[in-house]
Design an enzyme around this catalytic site. Structure first.
Site, PDB file in Angstrom:
ATOM      1  CB  CYS A  84      41.208  62.853  -0.838  1.00  0.00           C
ATOM      2  SG  CYS A  84      42.398  61.583  -1.266  1.00  0.00           S
TER       3      CYS A  84
ATOM      4  CB  CYS B 111      38.246  64.507  -3.352  1.00  0.00           C
ATOM      5  SG  CYS B 111      37.820  63.718  -4.916  1.00  0.00           S
TER       6      CYS B 111
ATOM      7  CB  CYS C 107      40.481  54.738   2.340  1.00  0.00           C
ATOM      8  SG  CYS C 107      40.047  53.035   2.314  1.00  0.00           S
TER       9      CYS C 107
ATOM     10  CB  CYS D 236      45.787  49.633  -1.985  1.00  0.00           C
ATOM     11  SG  CYS D 236      45.158  51.262  -2.369  1.00  0.00           S
TER      12      CYS D 236
END
Ligand code: SAH
Length: 334
Positions: free
Chosen positions: A112, A109, A326, A98
């Site tokens: 995040c 966002c 994530c 990633c």
């Protein structure tokens, strides 16, 4: 080097060189790992001098590696001292990385971590390619899959990201198959349009995270610029034009977007589309108040989608204990 095949060919033609030299240069750099132009033994002296004048091959550095089960997180220091992270994951189908595309992120966002530091700058093409080269050298193994899902919004750094994809996909570059590459975007519509016109076989993932404008406006500011109607419209065009299945990412935020009503709204939105939904259990961070949905709520949501014939999976979790999951990657240390 920031140049893709086409750019390097154009450079060579401008010098009055043969464009097939591009292949030799790529082989030296990406396959033989020879970074000193003077050692390119099948390249003429004049061209070597030109390369030395016009290009510099410099490397970002691995500053730190954290290891967890089936996952490693790499902190890279860039030449100007900025930092980004990348994550290596061992799947049953191979190794995937990633990669990050920007230092910080401006998309804002609400849930995040990566966006807590506003965008400092875009990553150069070579800074993305080298995340892969350096990790491959570190583990002494080839990587089969790449996802552009680290720090940054790839479509806010469109040209460099596309060059990056071209280089890693090139058979004389890192030779990673297009179908093994995925770009994820929060939904920058004009760039999705451009991307679709390129006709690459690369996978596209959309961070949707909410099935109504009212809710999406609250957690993803990009929705105020490109709302769900505009987004869904371009996604349908994308599917029709490319014939490729789209990935929809949906992070499960407790009591925010995980209600039964949200699941039904999502079904209505995606009905009949060649898309599959990847439910992401939210990774909580110290600085942000959102909570992860309970397993029961995720299962219930999943089942509603399934019953309504929406393809759906729950994302396998990696790296939570080393803050490599994530939404946990960042460009600055505490
Ligand atoms: N900017 C791009 C690339 C980032 S991909 C995009 O938005 O798609 C990273 C994915 O993880 C995105 O879907 C993002 O919304 C999601 N994400 C962000 N924070 C998260 C968190 N804390 N837990 C789980 N997923 C998160």
């Amino acid at each position: 080097m920031n140049y893709s095949k086409v750019m390097l060919e154009e450079y060579l033609l401008n010098l009055g060189e043969k464009k097939f030299k591009q292949t030799q240069i790529f082989e030296w750099i990406y396959q033989k790992h020879e970074y000193n132009f003077a050692n390119f033994s099948n390249v003429g002296k004049n061209l070597i001098r030109a390369l030395e004048k016009d290009f510099k091959i410099e490397f970002i550095k691995i500053e730190k590696v954290l290891e967890g089960p089936l996952v490693k997180k790499f902190l890279f220091r860039l030449l100007d001292g900025e930092k980004v992270e990348a994550v290596l994951m061992e799947h049953d189908y191979g190794l995937s990385i990633c990669v990050s595309s920007q230092v910080g992120c401006n998309m804002g966002c609400a849930f995040c971590e990566s966006g807590r530091l506003k965008k400092v700058r875009n990553l150069e093409t070579y800074e993305m390619v080298e995340q892969i080269i350096l990790i491959e050298e570190y583990i002494k193994t080839r990587i089969s899959h790449v996802v552009v899902m680290g720090i940054g919004e790839p479509f806010d750094n469109y040209d460099n990201v596309i060059n990056f994809i071209r280089i890693i996909n090139d058979s004389k570059g890192l030779a990673i198959g297009a179908r093994h590459i995925t770009i994820s975007t929060c939904g920058i519509v004009p760039k999705i349009q451009e991307f679709m016109d390129l006709n690459l076989q690369v996978n596209l993932a959309i961070s949707l995270h909410a099935p109504t404008n009212e809710l999406r406006n609250k957690i993803m500011p990009v929705n105020k610029v490109y709302n769900l109607d505009i987004l869904l419209d371009v996604l349908k065009q994308y599917i029709a034009k490319t014939n490729r299945r789209l990935t929809i990412e949906y992070v499960m935020l407790n009591m925010v977007n995980d209600k039964e009503e949200d699941a039904y709204n999502l079904c209505r939105l995606l009905k009949g589309m060649n898309a599959y939904v990847n439910l992401i259990p939210y990774n909580e961070t110290a600085h942000i108040e959102f909570k992860r949905s309970s397993k029961e709520r995720i299962d219930k949501f999943f089942n509603i989608l399934k019953k309504n014939n929406i393809n759906v999976t729950i994302r396998k979790e990696f790296g939570g204990n080393i803050k490599a999951a994530c939404g946990q990657l960042r460009s600055e240390s505490d």
